[in-house]
Enzyme design. Sequence first.
Site, PDB file in Angstrom:
ATOM      1  N   SER A 190       0.792  -1.223   0.000  1.00 35.23           N
ATOM      2  CA  SER A 190       0.000   0.000   0.000  1.00 35.23           C
ATOM      3  C   SER A 190       0.827   1.277   0.000  1.00 35.23           C
ATOM      4  CB  SER A 190      -0.948  -0.005   1.196  1.00 35.23           C
ATOM      5  OG  SER A 190      -0.218  -0.156   2.392  1.00 35.23           O
ATOM      6  N   HIS A 218      -5.523  -4.133  -1.877  1.00 29.29           N
ATOM      7  CA  HIS A 218      -5.268  -3.030  -2.814  1.00 29.29           C
ATOM      8  C   HIS A 218      -5.236  -3.509  -4.258  1.00 29.29           C
ATOM      9  CE1 HIS A 218      -4.634   0.545  -0.350  1.00 29.29           C
ATOM     10  NE2 HIS A 218      -4.079  -0.239   0.545  1.00 29.29           N
ATOM     11  N   LYS A 249     -12.443  -1.013  -0.185  1.00 31.01           N
ATOM     12  CA  LYS A 249     -11.608  -0.186  -1.068  1.00 31.01           C
ATOM     13  C   LYS A 249     -12.271  -0.101  -2.451  1.00 31.01           C
ATOM     14  CE  LYS A 249      -7.410  -0.303   1.539  1.00 31.01           C
ATOM     15  NZ  LYS A 249      -7.089  -1.319   2.538  1.00 31.01           N
TER      16      LYS A 249
END
Length: 415
Positions: A190, A218, A249
């Site tokens: 990240s 991610h 996310k």
Amino acid sequence: MSFSEKIRGLYQTQLGEIRNAGIYKEERFIHSSQAADIEVEFPTGAEVKKVINMCANNYLGLSSHPEVIKAAHAGLDTRGYGMSSVRFICGTQDIHRELENRVTEFLGTEDTILFPSCMDANAGVFEAILTSEDIMISDRLVHASIIDGMRLCSAQHDTFKHSNMEHLEEKLLLHADKRIKLVITDGVFSMDGDLAKLDIMVELCNKYDAMLLVDDSHSTGFIGKTGRGTHEHCNVMGQIDIITTTFGKALGGASGGCVSGRKEIVDMCRQKARPYLFSNTIAPVIVSGVLKVFDILSASTERRDKLEKNTAYWRKGLTEAGFVLKEGDSPIIPVMLFNAKLSQDFSRDLFSRGIYAIGFFFPVVPNGQARIRTQISAGHEIHHLDKALAAFIEVGKKYGILGLTKEQIVAKYGL
Ligand SMILES: *Cc1c(COP(=O)(O)O)cnc(C)c1O
């Protein structure tokens, strides 16, 4: 009174130390929904300002997508607001199982179990499947939630240098005698935006009889040709034993997470993972929203394709302007400034020009590695990126860092 002045003083001292170290986190209040254009109150009490958001995990621009919102409304109407129970008592609906099946299909795994968050998935999975006879071998840059999950597990622990496959092999040899060896990595890291070398990791795990866990928070939804994740990008779909990921996310950005992978591992989590057993699962309204997200992603790769184009455009623009960037294949693009104060000043100057991008510095990243972490979204249009680029260039000129190498920036501002 139990909260005595002495105790209050203790906390005030600690908070003062955090402030003096310059690492006190001030929150920014958004007065709009999460999107490319947001309205932010910062500092607290200041007039609300319209800015372009360059630092959300809203990679696919789905956080406020009308179809997702509509599906969430429908879920609210048909399945109610709350479950008021953990799953093994009376807290599971048909749609929870439906979502688990959808995730399994999307990731190409054997089965999936939902958790309240990916933080909880990582907190629960290790202790559910390992004992003190086993070893966890993790990349040194894994996410904080994995570190906490490993702390909650009685298995032994070792690390390998970040993405260093020779070092991983050494560790696999060193621990050859352990009952189960579990290798652990993030799919996309990240802070730097780089991808794990999953093809090599799979090879090594096969060679040394180890299992592999990848946290793809991610990347699920957009990395790989059809957005399945880093395992698709690295051509090892079906070969990752355990994938953990988040719905907080790219996948609508509300909340929730899961463990997906080998059937028996998922079943062990259902029997033993404590955040699954003792905490409510995802609310029906969110399950309904995430199901719609998977409909959208399965129908077309348009969003991840747009994200890829936006990312290339942004990276090219920053590179041509003369910024020092971290290399990587993800929409996380760190603009390196090295000096902590410079990263804070830079971020503030961007904000005054209508660009919201946060400066990261120690202890979030290593000392001397301060940066502005930009994150690109399919919700950005070219005009957003052009405006942001113009602001970056203006501020870059102000501090005289355009075209400078790392060494030159460090010579000018120190570490
Ligand atoms: C964001 C993140 C998490 C936490 O996800 P939540 O669902 O918000 O708890 C876990 N692991 C990684 C790698 C992340 O980036």
